[in-house]
Design an enzyme around this catalytic site. Structure first.
Site, PDB file in Angstrom:
ATOM      1  N   GLN A 132      57.752 131.304  91.581  1.00  0.00           N
ATOM      2  CA  GLN A 132      57.070 131.863  92.922  1.00  0.00           C
ATOM      3  C   GLN A 132      58.088 132.764  93.482  1.00  0.00           C
TER       4      GLN A 132
ATOM      5  N   ASN B 265      46.650 130.507 108.597  1.00  0.00           N
ATOM      6  CA  ASN B 265      46.996 129.511 107.748  1.00  0.00           C
ATOM      7  C   ASN B 265      46.481 129.815 106.395  1.00  0.00           C
ATOM      8  N   ALA B 266      45.484 130.928 106.192  1.00  0.00           N
ATOM      9  CA  ALA B 266      44.979 131.033 104.574  1.00  0.00           C
ATOM     10  C   ALA B 266      46.011 131.584 103.930  1.00  0.00           C
TER      11      ALA B 266
ATOM     12  N   ASP C 234      51.221 131.288  90.771  1.00  0.00           N
ATOM     13  CA  ASP C 234      52.633 130.822  90.020  1.00  0.00           C
ATOM     14  C   ASP C 234      52.826 131.464  88.617  1.00  0.00           C
TER      15      ASP C 234
ATOM     16  N   GLY D  60      39.911 124.677 104.233  1.00  0.00           N
ATOM     17  CA  GLY D  60      40.641 124.176 103.150  1.00  0.00           C
ATOM     18  C   GLY D  60      41.398 122.920 103.634  1.00  0.00           C
TER      19      GLY D  60
ATOM     20  N   GLY E 245      56.386 121.224 103.480  1.00  0.00           N
ATOM     21  CA  GLY E 245      56.713 120.866 102.236  1.00  0.00           C
ATOM     22  C   GLY E 245      55.567 120.537 101.377  1.00  0.00           C
ATOM     23  N   TYR E 246      55.650 119.909 100.290  1.00  0.00           N
ATOM     24  CA  TYR E 246      54.554 119.725  99.361  1.00  0.00           C
ATOM     25  C   TYR E 246      53.619 118.714 100.190  1.00  0.00           C
ATOM     26  N   ILE E 247      52.209 119.253 100.203  1.00  0.00           N
ATOM     27  CA  ILE E 247      51.217 118.434 101.021  1.00  0.00           C
ATOM     28  C   ILE E 247      50.158 118.210  99.934  1.00  0.00           C
TER      29      ILE E 247
ATOM     30  N   TYR F 155      55.394 134.425  96.099  1.00  0.00           N
ATOM     31  CA  TYR F 155      54.892 133.361  97.052  1.00  0.00           C
ATOM     32  C   TYR F 155      56.147 132.995  98.255  1.00  0.00           C
TER      33      TYR F 155
HETATM   34  N1  CAA Z   1      63.132 124.576  87.149  1.00  0.00           N
HETATM   35  C1  CAA Z   1      63.987 125.221  86.093  1.00  0.00           C
HETATM   36  N2  CAA Z   1      63.565 125.566  84.822  1.00  0.00           N
HETATM   37  C2  CAA Z   1      62.013 125.122  84.724  1.00  0.00           C
HETATM   38  C3  CAA Z   1      61.268 124.761  85.859  1.00  0.00           C
HETATM   39  C4  CAA Z   1      61.803 124.457  86.940  1.00  0.00           C
HETATM   40  N3  CAA Z   1      61.164 123.988  88.139  1.00  0.00           N
HETATM   41  N4  CAA Z   1      60.070 124.887  85.418  1.00  0.00           N
HETATM   42  C5  CAA Z   1      60.009 125.050  84.229  1.00  0.00           C
HETATM   43  N5  CAA Z   1      61.147 125.462  83.778  1.00  0.00           N
HETATM   44  C6  CAA Z   1      61.716 126.057  82.399  1.00  0.00           C
HETATM   45  C7  CAA Z   1      61.159 125.146  81.314  1.00  0.00           C
HETATM   46  O1  CAA Z   1      61.866 124.270  81.093  1.00  0.00           O
HETATM   47  C8  CAA Z   1      61.065 126.078  80.221  1.00  0.00           C
HETATM   48  O2  CAA Z   1      62.192 126.152  79.677  1.00  0.00           O
HETATM   49  P1  CAA Z   1      62.508 126.556  78.387  1.00  0.00           P
HETATM   50  O3  CAA Z   1      61.845 128.063  77.998  1.00  0.00           O
HETATM   51  O4  CAA Z   1      64.015 126.876  78.127  1.00  0.00           O
HETATM   52  O5  CAA Z   1      62.080 125.579  77.472  1.00  0.00           O
HETATM   53  C9  CAA Z   1      60.763 127.403  80.817  1.00  0.00           C
HETATM   54  O6  CAA Z   1      60.887 127.393  82.395  1.00  0.00           O
HETATM   55  C10 CAA Z   1      59.306 127.697  80.709  1.00  0.00           C
HETATM   56  O7  CAA Z   1      58.344 126.752  81.276  1.00  0.00           O
HETATM   57  P2  CAA Z   1      56.986 126.987  81.122  1.00  0.00           P
HETATM   58  O8  CAA Z   1      56.479 127.330  79.804  1.00  0.00           O
HETATM   59  O9  CAA Z   1      56.186 125.567  81.686  1.00  0.00           O
HETATM   60  O10 CAA Z   1      56.577 128.172  82.036  1.00  0.00           O
HETATM   61  P3  CAA Z   1      55.512 128.656  82.415  1.00  0.00           P
HETATM   62  O11 CAA Z   1      55.630 130.173  82.880  1.00  0.00           O
HETATM   63  O12 CAA Z   1      53.947 128.528  81.877  1.00  0.00           O
HETATM   64  O13 CAA Z   1      55.186 127.971  83.887  1.00  0.00           O
HETATM   65  C11 CAA Z   1      55.273 127.371  86.263  1.00  0.00           C
HETATM   66  C12 CAA Z   1      55.989 127.931  85.060  1.00  0.00           C
HETATM   67  C13 CAA Z   1      53.613 127.613  86.159  1.00  0.00           C
HETATM   68  C14 CAA Z   1      55.818 128.215  87.420  1.00  0.00           C
HETATM   69  C15 CAA Z   1      55.588 125.966  86.264  1.00  0.00           C
HETATM   70  O14 CAA Z   1      56.688 125.582  86.232  1.00  0.00           O
HETATM   71  C16 CAA Z   1      55.157 125.076  87.433  1.00  0.00           C
HETATM   72  O15 CAA Z   1      54.029 125.057  87.975  1.00  0.00           O
HETATM   73  N6  CAA Z   1      56.182 125.080  88.522  1.00  0.00           N
HETATM   74  C17 CAA Z   1      55.771 124.648  89.882  1.00  0.00           C
HETATM   75  C18 CAA Z   1      55.514 125.653  90.735  1.00  0.00           C
HETATM   76  C19 CAA Z   1      55.454 125.102  92.274  1.00  0.00           C
HETATM   77  O16 CAA Z   1      56.201 124.355  92.596  1.00  0.00           O
HETATM   78  N7  CAA Z   1      54.349 125.536  92.719  1.00  0.00           N
HETATM   79  C20 CAA Z   1      54.132 124.961  94.132  1.00  0.00           C
HETATM   80  C21 CAA Z   1      52.788 125.358  94.321  1.00  0.00           C
HETATM   81  S1  CAA Z   1      51.911 124.608  95.707  1.00  0.00           S
HETATM   82  C22 CAA Z   1      52.580 125.432  97.023  1.00  0.00           C
HETATM   83  O17 CAA Z   1      53.094 126.538  96.644  1.00  0.00           O
HETATM   84  C23 CAA Z   1      52.467 124.964  98.568  1.00  0.00           C
HETATM   85  C24 CAA Z   1      53.691 125.100  98.803  1.00  0.00           C
HETATM   86  O18 CAA Z   1      54.079 125.976  99.720  1.00  0.00           O
HETATM   87  C25 CAA Z   1      54.887 124.020  98.611  1.00  0.00           C
HETATM   88  P1  NAP Z   2      43.947 125.238 100.148  1.00  0.00           P
HETATM   89  O1  NAP Z   2      43.148 124.106 100.481  1.00  0.00           O
HETATM   90  O2  NAP Z   2      43.876 125.884  98.884  1.00  0.00           O
HETATM   91  O3  NAP Z   2      43.494 126.274 101.424  1.00  0.00           O
HETATM   92  C1  NAP Z   2      43.747 127.529 101.229  1.00  0.00           C
HETATM   93  C2  NAP Z   2      42.914 128.363 102.268  1.00  0.00           C
HETATM   94  O4  NAP Z   2      43.059 129.737 102.338  1.00  0.00           O
HETATM   95  C3  NAP Z   2      41.336 128.312 101.738  1.00  0.00           C
HETATM   96  O5  NAP Z   2      40.706 127.719 102.822  1.00  0.00           O
HETATM   97  C4  NAP Z   2      40.772 129.575 101.561  1.00  0.00           C
HETATM   98  O6  NAP Z   2      39.647 129.848 101.810  1.00  0.00           O
HETATM   99  C5  NAP Z   2      41.789 130.379 102.343  1.00  0.00           C
HETATM  100  N1  NAP Z   2      41.985 131.831 101.610  1.00  0.00           N
HETATM  101  C6  NAP Z   2      42.388 132.018 100.596  1.00  0.00           C
HETATM  102  N2  NAP Z   2      42.316 133.345 100.450  1.00  0.00           N
HETATM  103  C7  NAP Z   2      41.657 133.806 101.434  1.00  0.00           C
HETATM  104  C8  NAP Z   2      41.148 135.064 101.916  1.00  0.00           C
HETATM  105  N3  NAP Z   2      41.485 136.118 101.086  1.00  0.00           N
HETATM  106  N4  NAP Z   2      40.450 135.298 102.896  1.00  0.00           N
HETATM  107  C9  NAP Z   2      40.279 134.138 103.726  1.00  0.00           C
HETATM  108  N5  NAP Z   2      40.741 132.928 103.539  1.00  0.00           N
HETATM  109  C10 NAP Z   2      41.534 132.831 102.319  1.00  0.00           C
HETATM  110  O7  NAP Z   2      45.596 125.250 100.498  1.00  0.00           O
HETATM  111  P2  NAP Z   2      46.333 124.530 101.408  1.00  0.00           P
HETATM  112  O8  NAP Z   2      47.490 123.520 100.870  1.00  0.00           O
HETATM  113  O9  NAP Z   2      45.650 123.852 102.583  1.00  0.00           O
HETATM  114  O10 NAP Z   2      46.990 125.839 102.024  1.00  0.00           O
HETATM  115  C11 NAP Z   2      47.234 126.319 103.608  1.00  0.00           C
HETATM  116  C12 NAP Z   2      47.938 126.927 103.953  1.00  0.00           C
HETATM  117  O11 NAP Z   2      49.423 126.240 103.830  1.00  0.00           O
HETATM  118  C13 NAP Z   2      48.512 128.365 102.729  1.00  0.00           C
HETATM  119  O12 NAP Z   2      48.894 129.206 103.614  1.00  0.00           O
HETATM  120  C14 NAP Z   2      49.596 127.564 101.960  1.00  0.00           C
HETATM  121  O13 NAP Z   2      50.211 128.540 101.412  1.00  0.00           O
HETATM  122  C15 NAP Z   2      50.259 126.849 102.957  1.00  0.00           C
HETATM  123  N6  NAP Z   2      51.197 125.647 102.476  1.00  0.00           N
HETATM  124  C16 NAP Z   2      50.594 124.635 101.659  1.00  0.00           C
HETATM  125  C17 NAP Z   2      51.584 123.605 101.381  1.00  0.00           C
HETATM  126  C18 NAP Z   2      51.086 122.474 100.489  1.00  0.00           C
HETATM  127  O14 NAP Z   2      51.937 121.656  99.903  1.00  0.00           O
HETATM  128  N7  NAP Z   2      49.593 122.392 100.345  1.00  0.00           N
HETATM  129  C19 NAP Z   2      52.899 123.698 101.505  1.00  0.00           C
HETATM  130  C20 NAP Z   2      53.373 124.793 102.260  1.00  0.00           C
HETATM  131  C21 NAP Z   2      52.387 125.775 102.770  1.00  0.00           C
HETATM  132  P3  NAP Z   2      38.321 129.680 100.953  1.00  0.00           P
HETATM  133  O15 NAP Z   2      38.365 128.452 100.357  1.00  0.00           O
HETATM  134  O16 NAP Z   2      37.262 130.014 101.805  1.00  0.00           O
HETATM  135  O17 NAP Z   2      38.249 130.945 100.120  1.00  0.00           O
END
Ligand code: CAA
Ligand code: NAP
Length: 249
Positions: free
Chosen positions: A153, A91-92, A97, A13, A187-189, A156
């Site tokens: 989350q 790391n997997a 969300d 990944g 953090g966010y990568i 998560y």
């Molecule tokens: N803070 C406060 N309020 C928020 C918000 C936030 N960050 N995001 C959305 N809202 C509110 C909206 O304003 C909205 O409010 P109202 O109903 O009052 O209008 C309400 O929440 C609903 O919003 P949505 O319709 O967009 O909600 P949803 O359920 O469809 O989507 C979500 C929610 C999918 C979680 C979307 O907000 C999202 O993608 N957020 C980002 C989540 C995130 O950062 N994920 C990280 C993924 S990568 C990762 O995890 C790697 C890592 O370790 C860093």
């Molecule tokens: P990614 O590119 O989506 O990689 C995730 C990896 O996890 C993939 O290689 C996937 O393998 C593997 N995986 C998922 N489910 C699995 C399963 N059931 N069995 C075996 N392997 C599995 O995402 P990434 O950003 O590199 O994430 C790597 C790690 O860093 C994750 O734990 C994530 O939560 C963490 N993290 C990411 C961020 C970010 O901002 N990107 C921030 C903080 C922490 P396959 O593709 O082969 O299925």
């Protein structure tokens, strides 16, 4: 002397690839775990691309949520390297969300299983070899969102917080046996995982990162090399935050 064997789950990944490359550059024999729903060709294509770049990395199939599958995966790593595993990088991981009020049971279960149960499954299968050899390095990849929480989350953040509890307790148990256990909380990568977030939300996230950008995968890879080095034996049970200043504590 035999090369030290490092196994990286999710090794093909975004962050996993950088970890594998960094460990390879550190002189280790590296094997990348993959799942890809059983799409072995995808992993072989990844492996060939790495070889083109100068990285000779093994691949091993396994579903980190399934203990029996992990057993076969670890056996495969041992067979292809002819050695036990001294370095394990858990790391997997996945995201599913959504706001808690809308979260389905499977979205909770899948995230707990891939991000937290996986630590039991993989670490349990390598720790006794590490104990027998009185040497080992375990690195668990958590997240800034375990430390600070994040909208959408609950699953998560809960699983990733559990990771550091696991790290601390296991670090205690193996501290006097030459084994270290540490957490990295990125953090966010910019990887496929983050690419799933809508671009307007990504923009808002970047606005709250003091460094002013998302992290690079290499910035996590080099930290794993540091924690897994032989002379990092005094660092254990720690949680390394690499988040551009998004969460300071
Ligand atoms: N803070 C406060 N309020 C928020 C918000 C936030 N960050 N995001 C959305 N809202 C509110 C909206 O304003 C909205 O409010 P109202 O109903 O009052 O209008 C309400 O929440 C609903 O919003 P949505 O319709 O967009 O909600 P949803 O359920 O469809 O989507 C979500 C929610 C999918 C979680 C979307 O907000 C999202 O993608 N957020 C980002 C989540 C995130 O950062 N994920 C990280 C993924 S990568 C990762 O995890 C790697 C890592 O370790 C860093
Ligand atoms: P990614 O590119 O989506 O990689 C995730 C990896 O996890 C993939 O290689 C996937 O393998 C593997 N995986 C998922 N489910 C699995 C399963 N059931 N069995 C075996 N392997 C599995 O995402 P990434 O950003 O590199 O994430 C790597 C790690 O860093 C994750 O734990 C994530 O939560 C963490 N993290 C990411 C961020 C970010 O901002 N990107 C921030 C903080 C922490 P396959 O593709 O082969 O299925």
């Amino acid at each position: 002397m035999n090369q030290i064997v490092a196994f990286v789950t999710g090794g093909t990944g975004g962050i996993g690839t950088a970890i594998c490359q960094s460990l390879f550059k550190s002189g280790m024999r590296v094997v990348a775990g993959y799942n890809s729903g059983g799409n072995h060709d995808k992993a072989l294509t990844w492996q060939a691309a790495q070889k083109e770049l100068g990285f000779d990395i093994g691949v091993a199939y396994g579903d980190v949520t399934d203990f029996e599958s992990c057993k076969k995966c670890i056996e495969n790593v041992k067979e292809q390297t002819g050695s036990h595993i001294s370095i394990l990088v858990n790391n997997a991981g996945i995201t599913r969300d959504t706001q808690f009020k809308k979260m389905e049971k499977n979205q909770w279960d899948e995230v707990m299983s891939a991000n937290l149960d996986s630590l039991y499954n993989m670490t349990r299968l390598v720790i006794n070899d590490m104990l027998d050899h009185r040497y080992g390095r375990v690195v668990n990849i958590s997240s800034v969102n375990a430390q600070k929480g994040q909208f959408g989350q609950t699953n998560y953040s809960a699983a990733k917080s559990g990771i550091h509890g696991f790290t601390k307790a296991l670090a205690y148990e193996v501290a006097n046996k030459g084994i270290t256990v540490n957490t990295i909380s990125p953090g966010y990568i910019l990887t496929p995982m983050v690419a799933k977030i809508s671009s307007d939300i990504q923009q808002k996230i970047i606005e709250n990162i003091p460094v002013g950008r998302m992290g690079r995968v290499e910035e996590i890879g080099s930290a794993v090399s540091y924690l897994t080095a032989e002379n990092s034996g005094y660092m254990t049970g720690s949680n390394l935050a690499i988040n551009g200043g998004q969460h300071m504590y």
